[in-house]
Design an enzyme around this catalytic site. Structure first.
Site, mmCIF file in Angstrom:
data_model
loop_
_atom_site.group_PDB
_atom_site.id
_atom_site.type_symbol
_atom_site.label_atom_id
_atom_site.label_comp_id
_atom_site.label_asym_id
_atom_site.label_seq_id
_atom_site.Cartn_x
_atom_site.Cartn_y
_atom_site.Cartn_z
ATOM 1 N N HIS A 51 0.820 -1.204 0.000
ATOM 2 C CA HIS A 51 0.000 0.000 0.000
ATOM 3 C C HIS A 51 0.860 1.263 0.000
ATOM 4 C CE1 HIS A 51 0.831 -0.786 4.256
ATOM 5 N NE2 HIS A 51 0.796 0.529 4.396
ATOM 6 N N ASP B 48 1.018 4.963 1.753
ATOM 7 C CA ASP B 48 0.467 5.663 2.913
ATOM 8 C C ASP B 48 -0.312 6.929 2.544
ATOM 9 O OD1 ASP B 48 1.457 3.709 4.513
ATOM 10 O OD2 ASP B 48 3.151 4.863 5.282
ATOM 11 N N HIS C 209 4.841 -0.123 -0.187
ATOM 12 C CA HIS C 209 5.463 -1.077 0.739
ATOM 13 C C HIS C 209 4.473 -2.054 1.345
ATOM 14 C CE1 HIS C 209 4.027 2.264 3.276
ATOM 15 N NE2 HIS C 209 3.783 1.311 4.168
ATOM 16 N N ARG D 17 5.672 -9.406 16.842
ATOM 17 C CA ARG D 17 6.409 -8.241 16.323
ATOM 18 C C ARG D 17 5.738 -6.968 16.824
ATOM 19 N NH1 ARG D 17 5.964 -4.550 11.871
ATOM 20 N NH2 ARG D 17 7.651 -4.612 10.337
#
Ligand SMILES: *[C@@H]1O[C@H](CO)[C@@H](O)[C@H](O)[C@H]1NC(C)=O
Ligand SMILES: *[C@@H]1O[C@H](CO)[C@@H](O)[C@H](O)[C@H]1NC(C)=O
Length: 315
Positions: A226, A228, A284, A294
């Site tokens: 996507h 941002d 990204h 994570r």
């Protein structure tokens, strides 16, 4: 004549017999060779299969999803700073421009010198505490630092409203004396040649916790590529502060800049800050997390003061 006639055939016979023997020797030999060859081949094929399976297993464990070709930052490196300039996309043209702030120099950078591992550890404990209050039933949970929205099940709840004064017992005063936002803001401004005071924190700025549990809602599907600026119109500069170590705390989950020629990864490392201009020059995704958990925090900046938010505070 007769001996000659006899001789010839006999010679011929001998010859053909010899040939036949030779051939049968050869065929025995070649059959043996063939068997040997087949055995060797089978052994090689077996070994090959084992190697392929091992590679596949390793691939699965390490989480190399797809054609990753370049690593911008390895997990083991301690980078003072690394910056790659890329041509700006046209995404910024459709938004109001702010002189001296809107990206004219685009790119992506990584630094391990802005936030210490100790600071990262403290921020991670805030993230753990905050996210322990709820969490999506899929693998990705978000704690929005501005609104206090926490994904719980399929819903987002307002952490502050929902948990009320319980929060005060969870977050200590000290937790919020970290000037992480300011340090990251300075690093971003410096890298892109803009004044730090022209950058405004914008929303969503959030903690994320991702594990290997399957996504339940589309919102959980963090691994899609996507942009941002497209997803959140206000973003001009995106930064990420990693709070866990790739391959120590989790597998998969690398950050990937997606490009036609070569994808570039950032391997998360606690205290590592990665930042980039938010347009489609920096398409990204995050790889699926295969094991472990994570933690990261996304800190977004806008050039538009009207879209700015105050520093997160839980009081
Ligand atoms: C980059 O990643 C995308 C998906 O994330 C993939 O489709 C593409 O093939 C990769 N490109 C290269 C050059 O490996
Ligand atoms: C992942 O986190 C969720 C909560 O968000 C939890 O319910 C689930 O058990 C976790 N999965 C693993 C594999 O730890």
């Amino acid at each position: 004549m007769a001996p000659g006639r006899r001789g010839l055939p006999s010679q011929h016979t001998w010859h053909s017999r010899a040939t036949a023997v030779l051939f049968s020797v050869l065929s025995v030999k070649s059959a043996r060779a063939l068997r040997e060859l087949r055995r060797k081949w089978l052994r090689a094929a077996g070994l090959g299969t084992c190697a392929a399976l091992a590679a596949l297993l390793l691939w699965g464990i390490l989480g190399a999803d797809d054609g990753v070709t370049e690593v911008l930052a390895h997990r083991g490196e301690v980078l003072p700073g690394r910056f790659i300039e890329v041509p700006c996309s046209e995404d910024y043209d459709s938004h109001r421009r702010f002189e001296g702030c809107s990206p004219t120099k685009c790119g992506r950078g990584v630094t391990d010198a802005v936030i210490s591992r100790d600071e990262a550890r403290r921020i991670r404990s805030i993230a753990e505490k905050g996210l322990s209050l709820g969490g999506s039933d899929g693998g990705a949970s978000i704690l929005d630092l501005h609104s206090g929205a926490l994904s719980v099940g399929k819903h987002f709840v307002n952490l502050y409203r929902y948990f009320g004064d319980k929060i005060e017992n969870i977050f200590s005063e000290e937790d919020f004396q970290l000037d992480v936002r300011q340090k990251v803001q300075l690093a971003v401004a410096q890298a892109f040649g803009v004044s730090a005071s022209s950058l405004h924190l914008t929303k969503p700025t959030f903690f994320s916790r991702i594990n290997s549990t399957e996504a339940r809602t589309a919102h959980d599907e963090y691994w899609h590529a996507h942009v941002d600026k497209v997803t959140y119109g206000s973003f001009d500069y995106t930064s990420l502060l990693y709070l866990s170590d790739y391959l120590d705390d989790f597998g998969g989950g690398r950050f990937v800049f997606v490009e036609e020629g070569a994808n570039t990864t950032v391997e998360p490392r606690a205290g590592r800050v990665s930042f980039f201009t938010s347009g489609s020059e920096n398409l990204h995704r995050v790889e699926k997390v295969h094991w472990g958990t994570r933690y990261a925090i996304t800190i977004a900046f806008t050039c538009n003061p009207d879209l700015g938010i105050a520093d997160p505070a839980l009081t």
